[in-house]
Design a protein around this motif. Structure first.
Motif, PDB file in Angstrom:
ATOM      1  N   GLU A  53       0.668  -0.915   0.038  1.00  0.00           N
ATOM      2  CA  GLU A  53       0.146   0.157  -0.148  1.00  0.00           C
ATOM      3  C   GLU A  53       1.093   1.240   0.388  1.00  0.00           C
ATOM      4  OE1 GLU A  53      -3.295   0.140  -0.206  1.00  0.00           O
ATOM      5  OE2 GLU A  53      -3.165  -1.854  -0.295  1.00  0.00           O
ATOM      6  N   PRO A  54       0.142   1.906  -0.213  1.00  0.00           N
ATOM      7  CA  PRO A  54       1.474   3.775  -0.529  1.00  0.00           C
ATOM      8  C   PRO A  54       2.142   3.735   0.811  1.00  0.00           C
ATOM      9  CG  PRO A  54      -1.121   4.131  -1.388  1.00  0.00           C
ATOM     10  CD  PRO A  54      -1.000   2.919  -0.739  1.00  0.00           C
ATOM     11  N   GLU A  55       1.192   3.645   2.443  1.00  0.00           N
ATOM     12  CA  GLU A  55       1.765   4.144   3.338  1.00  0.00           C
ATOM     13  C   GLU A  55       2.824   3.376   3.192  1.00  0.00           C
ATOM     14  OE1 GLU A  55       2.286   6.923   5.069  1.00  0.00           O
ATOM     15  OE2 GLU A  55       0.240   7.679   4.294  1.00  0.00           O
ATOM     16  N   GLU A  56       2.690   1.962   2.463  1.00  0.00           N
ATOM     17  CA  GLU A  56       4.476   0.809   3.511  1.00  0.00           C
ATOM     18  C   GLU A  56       5.082   0.985   2.585  1.00  0.00           C
ATOM     19  OE1 GLU A  56       1.110  -2.480   4.370  1.00  0.00           O
ATOM     20  OE2 GLU A  56       1.659  -2.442   2.334  1.00  0.00           O
ATOM     21  N   LEU A  57       4.822   1.867   0.698  1.00  0.00           N
ATOM     22  CA  LEU A  57       5.721   1.822   0.338  1.00  0.00           C
ATOM     23  C   LEU A  57       6.995   2.365   0.917  1.00  0.00           C
ATOM     24  CD1 LEU A  57       7.213   1.280  -2.298  1.00  0.00           C
ATOM     25  CD2 LEU A  57       6.348   1.820  -3.385  1.00  0.00           C
ATOM     26  N   LEU A  58       6.481   3.742   1.056  1.00  0.00           N
ATOM     27  CA  LEU A  58       6.573   4.978   1.805  1.00  0.00           C
ATOM     28  C   LEU A  58       7.275   4.840   3.113  1.00  0.00           C
ATOM     29  CD1 LEU A  58       7.227   8.085   1.698  1.00  0.00           C
ATOM     30  CD2 LEU A  58       5.011   8.263   3.215  1.00  0.00           C
ATOM     31  N   ALA A  59       7.018   3.747   3.777  1.00  0.00           N
ATOM     32  CA  ALA A  59       7.565   3.489   4.703  1.00  0.00           C
ATOM     33  C   ALA A  59       9.449   2.380   4.796  1.00  0.00           C
ATOM     34  CB  ALA A  59       7.055   2.647   6.025  1.00  0.00           C
ATOM     35  N   VAL A  60       8.960   1.892   3.014  1.00  0.00           N
ATOM     36  CA  VAL A  60      10.114   0.667   2.696  1.00  0.00           C
ATOM     37  C   VAL A  60      11.424   2.201   2.511  1.00  0.00           C
ATOM     38  CG1 VAL A  60      11.036  -0.494   1.014  1.00  0.00           C
ATOM     39  CG2 VAL A  60       8.715  -1.049   1.922  1.00  0.00           C
ATOM     40  N   ARG A  61      10.688   3.308   1.813  1.00  0.00           N
ATOM     41  CA  ARG A  61      11.663   3.997   0.877  1.00  0.00           C
ATOM     42  C   ARG A  61      12.149   4.754   1.764  1.00  0.00           C
ATOM     43  NH1 ARG A  61       8.140   7.824  -2.290  1.00  0.00           N
ATOM     44  NH2 ARG A  61       9.723   8.843  -2.564  1.00  0.00           N
ATOM     45  N   HIS A  62      11.741   4.867   3.388  1.00  0.00           N
ATOM     46  CA  HIS A  62      12.551   5.766   4.107  1.00  0.00           C
ATOM     47  C   HIS A  62      13.142   4.702   4.647  1.00  0.00           C
ATOM     48  CE1 HIS A  62      10.626   9.263   4.860  1.00  0.00           C
ATOM     49  NE2 HIS A  62       9.119   8.641   4.585  1.00  0.00           N
ATOM     50  N   ALA A  63      13.081   3.592   5.256  1.00  0.00           N
ATOM     51  CA  ALA A  63      14.378   2.445   5.989  1.00  0.00           C
ATOM     52  C   ALA A  63      15.360   2.126   4.678  1.00  0.00           C
ATOM     53  CB  ALA A  63      13.217   1.177   5.984  1.00  0.00           C
ATOM     54  N   TYR A  64      15.010   2.250   3.512  1.00  0.00           N
ATOM     55  CA  TYR A  64      16.201   2.880   2.621  1.00  0.00           C
ATOM     56  C   TYR A  64      17.074   3.509   2.883  1.00  0.00           C
ATOM     57  CZ  TYR A  64      18.702   0.830  -1.879  1.00  0.00           C
ATOM     58  OH  TYR A  64      19.321   0.399  -2.747  1.00  0.00           O
ATOM     59  N   HIS A  65      16.850   4.178   2.813  1.00  0.00           N
ATOM     60  CA  HIS A  65      17.729   5.564   3.096  1.00  0.00           C
ATOM     61  C   HIS A  65      18.613   5.512   4.434  1.00  0.00           C
ATOM     62  CE1 HIS A  65      18.708  10.457   3.826  1.00  0.00           C
ATOM     63  NE2 HIS A  65      18.239  10.269   2.042  1.00  0.00           N
ATOM     64  N   HIS A 124      21.097   6.435   1.392  1.00  0.00           N
ATOM     65  CA  HIS A 124      20.457   7.509  -0.139  1.00  0.00           C
ATOM     66  C   HIS A 124      19.336   6.460  -0.464  1.00  0.00           C
ATOM     67  CE1 HIS A 124      22.757   3.504  -1.845  1.00  0.00           C
ATOM     68  NE2 HIS A 124      24.038   3.669  -0.856  1.00  0.00           N
ATOM     69  N   SER A 125      19.152   7.286  -1.423  1.00  0.00           N
ATOM     70  CA  SER A 125      17.131   6.534  -1.838  1.00  0.00           C
ATOM     71  C   SER A 125      17.695   5.448  -2.943  1.00  0.00           C
ATOM     72  CB  SER A 125      16.761   8.014  -1.992  1.00  0.00           C
ATOM     73  OG  SER A 125      17.068   8.301  -3.658  1.00  0.00           O
ATOM     74  N   LEU A 126      16.029   5.246  -2.794  1.00  0.00           N
ATOM     75  CA  LEU A 126      16.142   3.557  -3.118  1.00  0.00           C
ATOM     76  C   LEU A 126      15.767   4.370  -4.524  1.00  0.00           C
ATOM     77  CD1 LEU A 126      14.866   0.283  -3.336  1.00  0.00           C
ATOM     78  CD2 LEU A 126      12.585   1.523  -3.048  1.00  0.00           C
ATOM     79  N   GLU A 127      14.873   5.223  -5.159  1.00  0.00           N
ATOM     80  CA  GLU A 127      15.268   5.782  -6.414  1.00  0.00           C
ATOM     81  C   GLU A 127      16.102   6.269  -6.872  1.00  0.00           C
ATOM     82  OE1 GLU A 127      13.789   6.851  -3.306  1.00  0.00           O
ATOM     83  OE2 GLU A 127      11.700   8.607  -3.859  1.00  0.00           O
ATOM     84  N   GLU A 128      17.236   6.767  -5.916  1.00  0.00           N
ATOM     85  CA  GLU A 128      18.575   6.974  -6.989  1.00  0.00           C
ATOM     86  C   GLU A 128      19.317   5.348  -7.493  1.00  0.00           C
ATOM     87  OE1 GLU A 128      21.444   8.809  -5.286  1.00  0.00           O
ATOM     88  OE2 GLU A 128      20.250   8.857  -3.138  1.00  0.00           O
ATOM     89  N   ASP A 129      19.057   4.232  -6.569  1.00  0.00           N
ATOM     90  CA  ASP A 129      19.800   3.340  -6.566  1.00  0.00           C
ATOM     91  C   ASP A 129      19.047   2.543  -7.813  1.00  0.00           C
ATOM     92  OD1 ASP A 129      21.856   3.622  -4.756  1.00  0.00           O
ATOM     93  OD2 ASP A 129      20.664   2.239  -2.944  1.00  0.00           O
ATOM     94  N   VAL A 130      17.525   2.504  -8.381  1.00  0.00           N
ATOM     95  CA  VAL A 130      16.988   2.470  -9.185  1.00  0.00           C
ATOM     96  C   VAL A 130      16.976   2.939 -10.339  1.00  0.00           C
ATOM     97  CG1 VAL A 130      14.656   1.499 -10.296  1.00  0.00           C
ATOM     98  CG2 VAL A 130      15.139   1.243  -7.872  1.00  0.00           C
ATOM     99  N   ALA A 131      17.673   4.038 -10.158  1.00  0.00           N
ATOM    100  CA  ALA A 131      17.548   5.191 -11.164  1.00  0.00           C
ATOM    101  C   ALA A 131      19.666   4.525 -11.734  1.00  0.00           C
ATOM    102  CB  ALA A 131      17.855   6.236 -10.473  1.00  0.00           C
ATOM    103  N   ALA A 132      20.527   4.599 -11.090  1.00  0.00           N
ATOM    104  CA  ALA A 132      21.674   4.549 -11.183  1.00  0.00           C
ATOM    105  C   ALA A 132      21.614   2.560 -11.852  1.00  0.00           C
ATOM    106  CB  ALA A 132      22.455   4.361 -10.229  1.00  0.00           C
ATOM    107  N   LEU A 133      20.644   1.422 -12.065  1.00  0.00           N
ATOM    108  CA  LEU A 133      20.988   0.327 -12.429  1.00  0.00           C
ATOM    109  C   LEU A 133      22.047   0.270 -13.805  1.00  0.00           C
ATOM    110  CD1 LEU A 133      17.347  -1.101 -12.134  1.00  0.00           C
ATOM    111  CD2 LEU A 133      19.393  -1.886 -10.898  1.00  0.00           C
ATOM    112  N   PRO A 134      22.357  -1.191 -13.996  1.00  0.00           N
ATOM    113  CA  PRO A 134      23.614  -1.259 -14.992  1.00  0.00           C
ATOM    114  C   PRO A 134      23.248  -0.679 -16.075  1.00  0.00           C
ATOM    115  CG  PRO A 134      23.300  -3.179 -13.244  1.00  0.00           C
ATOM    116  CD  PRO A 134      21.918  -2.174 -13.598  1.00  0.00           C
ATOM    117  N   ALA A 135      24.291  -0.158 -17.190  1.00  0.00           N
ATOM    118  CA  ALA A 135      23.949   0.292 -18.097  1.00  0.00           C
ATOM    119  C   ALA A 135      23.197  -0.708 -19.401  1.00  0.00           C
ATOM    120  CB  ALA A 135      24.928  -0.033 -19.106  1.00  0.00           C
ATOM    121  N   HIS A 136      23.151  -2.207 -19.472  1.00  0.00           N
ATOM    122  CA  HIS A 136      22.869  -2.855 -19.856  1.00  0.00           C
ATOM    123  C   HIS A 136      21.121  -3.027 -19.383  1.00  0.00           C
ATOM    124  CE1 HIS A 136      23.112  -5.581 -16.164  1.00  0.00           C
ATOM    125  NE2 HIS A 136      21.499  -5.767 -16.855  1.00  0.00           N
ATOM    126  N   THR A 137      20.452  -2.324 -18.874  1.00  0.00           N
ATOM    127  CA  THR A 137      19.080  -1.805 -18.458  1.00  0.00           C
ATOM    128  C   THR A 137      18.596  -1.103 -19.425  1.00  0.00           C
ATOM    129  OG1 THR A 137      19.102  -2.990 -15.797  1.00  0.00           O
ATOM    130  CG2 THR A 137      17.449  -1.546 -16.507  1.00  0.00           C
TER     131      THR A 137
END
Length: 261
Positions: free
Chosen positions: A113-125, A130-143
């Protein structure tokens, strides 16, 4: 079903020391890890994690990340971590994996759920600084860029969680999805790129109930469910990820409440 019988007079400090011995030096004593963590209740496991930090000035979870892998690693995280921490660690493991475990990230983003995903993002940070979003955005070049955009959109989304549905929007976006999937094998790269962007926009911004209405309209108009169509057509990582997103958290049923024209 087996019942966990945890020791009444356990010592978190002694367990922390035994775990330290199990992971130090060459090799890892997995049997010792199971013997300890597999026989402690949730409260005791958290006490052990804290005791390990206090004694060795080291995060037990990060140490385990460097020592174990595969199914055992994932099972251990599911057992010892609270939900937000667990999903944060599993996402990080998937990001670092050489096996293109994109489906794990999609599953986390789509099931919660939205609040649960937000909690995951906080826990990851908090855990990785660093943020979950920036690590996903930096996935390897073959992505591929579109797969990366889809994954970033999914993990950063905060969807409307209500029940209201716009039937006209469902019709319009069902048509867009139909055209996007139909033309995925075309030769016009600009058109293919636009189609992918429309798929990403719909999947990462609409509520689950709105997506259900859209998928149902797609099935009614085309005589096949979008999940089945994607399963038949998915030949690249992007469409495979889209298929996973379509089948998680948004079952194709017809919600009847609060439908607006």
């Amino acid at each position: 079903m087996a019942t966990l019988v945890a020791p009444i007079n356990h010592s978190p400090q002694e367990d922390a020391e035994a775990l330290w011995k199990a992971v130090k030096g060459w090799g890892t004593n997995e049997k010792a890890i199971i013997a300890i963590l597999g026989h402690r209740n949730a409260s005791q496991r958290q006490q052990i994690i804290q005791a390990y930090q206090d004694i060795h000035q080291e995060d037990l979870i990060k140490r385990l990340e460097s020592e174990i892998s595969g199914d055992f690693e994932r099972a251990l995280y599911r057992w010892i971590l609270e939900p937000a921490e667990r999903y944060a660690v599993l996402a990080n493991v998937a990001i670092k994996s050489a096996n293109n475990d994109h489906h794990v990230i999609v599953e986390i983003a789509c099931v919660l759920e939205p609040e649960e995903l937000l909690a995951v993002r906080h826990a990851y940070h908090n855990r990785y600084k660093h943020s979950l979003e920036e690590d996903v955005a930096a996935l390897p070049a073959h992505t591929t860029s579109h797969l990366r955009q889809l994954l970033v959109g999914l993990v950063s989304s905060f969807r409307y969680a209500g029940d209201e549905i716009n039937a006209r929007l469902a019709k319009s976006e069902a048509d867009i999805l139909h055209e996007a999937i139909k033309h995925k094998k075309g030769t016009n790269h600009e058109e293919i790129g636009t189609n992918h962007e429309e798929i990403i926009r719909i999947l990462t911004t609409r509520s689950k109930t709105q997506l259900v209405a859209t998928f149902n309209r797609y099935r009614d108009d085309n005589g096949i469910s979008i999940s089945k169509k994607l399963l038949d057509e998915a030949s690249d990582d992007f469409l495979k990820a889209v298929h996973v997103a379509n089948t998680l958290g948004v079952p194709e049923i017809v919600p009847r409440n609060k439908i607006s024209p």
